[in-house]
Design an enzyme around this catalytic site. Structure first.
Site, PDB file in Angstrom:
ATOM      1  CG  HIS A  47      25.906  50.591  78.428  1.00 46.44           C
ATOM      2  ND1 HIS A  47      26.244  50.348  79.751  1.00 46.44           N
ATOM      3  CD2 HIS A  47      26.972  51.467  78.170  1.00 46.44           C
ATOM      4  CE1 HIS A  47      27.139  51.220  80.318  1.00 46.44           C
ATOM      5  NE2 HIS A  47      27.600  51.960  79.294  1.00 46.44           N
ATOM      6  CD  GLN A 148      33.330  54.863  74.767  1.00 43.98           C
ATOM      7  OE1 GLN A 148      33.119  53.583  75.048  1.00 43.98           O
ATOM      8  NE2 GLN A 148      32.294  55.762  74.836  1.00 43.98           N
ATOM      9  CD  GLU A 150      33.223  55.831  78.819  1.00 39.77           C
ATOM     10  OE1 GLU A 150      32.120  55.892  78.552  1.00 39.77           O
ATOM     11  OE2 GLU A 150      33.924  54.707  78.830  1.00 39.77           O
ATOM     12  CG  ASP A 176      30.153  56.344  82.047  1.00 39.82           C
ATOM     13  OD1 ASP A 176      29.723  56.000  83.147  1.00 39.82           O
ATOM     14  OD2 ASP A 176      30.091  55.807  80.863  1.00 39.82           O
TER      15      ASP A 176
END
Length: 259
Positions: A47, A148, A150, A176
């Site tokens: 990001h 992760q 998500e 998310d």
């Protein structure tokens, strides 16, 4: 490259390892944060606009200043994994892992054959060829692979993901995850809390270190996460620590002036 990172050892012993998120692509920020005593610092490629070249410099700085450099990838991309590992990263954080096959793919991208499929190169990680043998032994067992969780789809396969050989822990991606459930950002919604409790339970049952990103720099909340059983914790993020620290100082100053 520093081969003496204690992060993986601490995790396997059930100890809490504290890290933070690096999004500002400047060596001074990396040096300041690394020198603050964090066990690990994750360079965030997902990001941010940090380039692979800048990531290499940040990895170097973090490593030389005593923290373990990790990289949060843009995606589960074996070519990117190879490049950050060759740059000297001690491990990776893989976004949006939804199946055990995806988890296995990330693990294999970190390791050389016959354990994986990572291409062999001579970069900073191998001290440009001087310590290839040491790095070859290190990569068999020591790189950290954090997945992760998500997506609600991943929760359905959670036990198989977390027990994939080579996965060292997981980190919940709350935004998310909530979006995948149709309740974006509603972390106090009963259905979200139920799913989060399920994730925590499975993690404890299979003995997989549990991760959480505490965005707000709040020590009491940090203690609460530790009591809940989380032991791979990201404490805030560079811009948030900077923003909050400056905000409190300026606010206090102005309040004194107005008395």
């Amino acid at each position: 490259m520093n081969y003496k990172s204690e992060v993986k050892k601490k995790l396997s012993n059930g100890e809490v390892v504290l890290g933070t998120w690096l999004t500002i692509g400047h060596n001074a920020i990396a040096e300041i944060m690394s020198s603050s005593g964090f066990d690990w610092i994750a360079v965030d490629l997902e990001h941010t606009t940090i380039s692979i070249e800048t990531a290499g410099e940040l990895i170097r700085t973090i490593d030389l200043c005593g923290s373990s450099p990790l990289v949060r990838l843009t995606s589960n991309n074996e070519n990117q994994i190879k490049r950050v590992m060759d740059a000297g990263a001690h491990g990776i954080i893989v976004p949006s892992v939804n199946t055990p096959e995806e988890a296995e793919r990330a693990v294999k991208a970190v390791k050389y054959a016959p354990l994986g499929n990572r291409g062999v190169g001579l970069g900073r990680a191998q001290e440009y060829g001087r310590t290839f043998k040491e790095h070859y032994e290190w990569q068999k067992t020591q790189p950290l692979v954090i997945v992760q969780i998500e997506n609600i789809f991943a929760v359905k396969h959670l036990e198989d993901i977390l027990t994939t050989d080579g996965v060292d822990g997981f980190m919940v991606g709350p935004y998310d995850l909530s979006c995948s459930m149709g309740i974006p950002g509603q972390f106090e919604a009963p259905e979200f809390e139920k799913v989060l409790a399920q994730i925590e339970k499975v993690g404890l049952q299979v003995g997989c270190p549990s991760g959480y990103h505490l965005v707000e720099p709040d020590c009491e909340k940090l203690k609460g996460l530790c009591r809940q059983g989380y032991n791979f914790i990201a404490y805030s993020v560079d811009f948030k620590l900077l923003n909050d620290g400056l905000g409190r100082g300026v606010t206090s100053f102005k309040e004194e002036l107005n008395k």
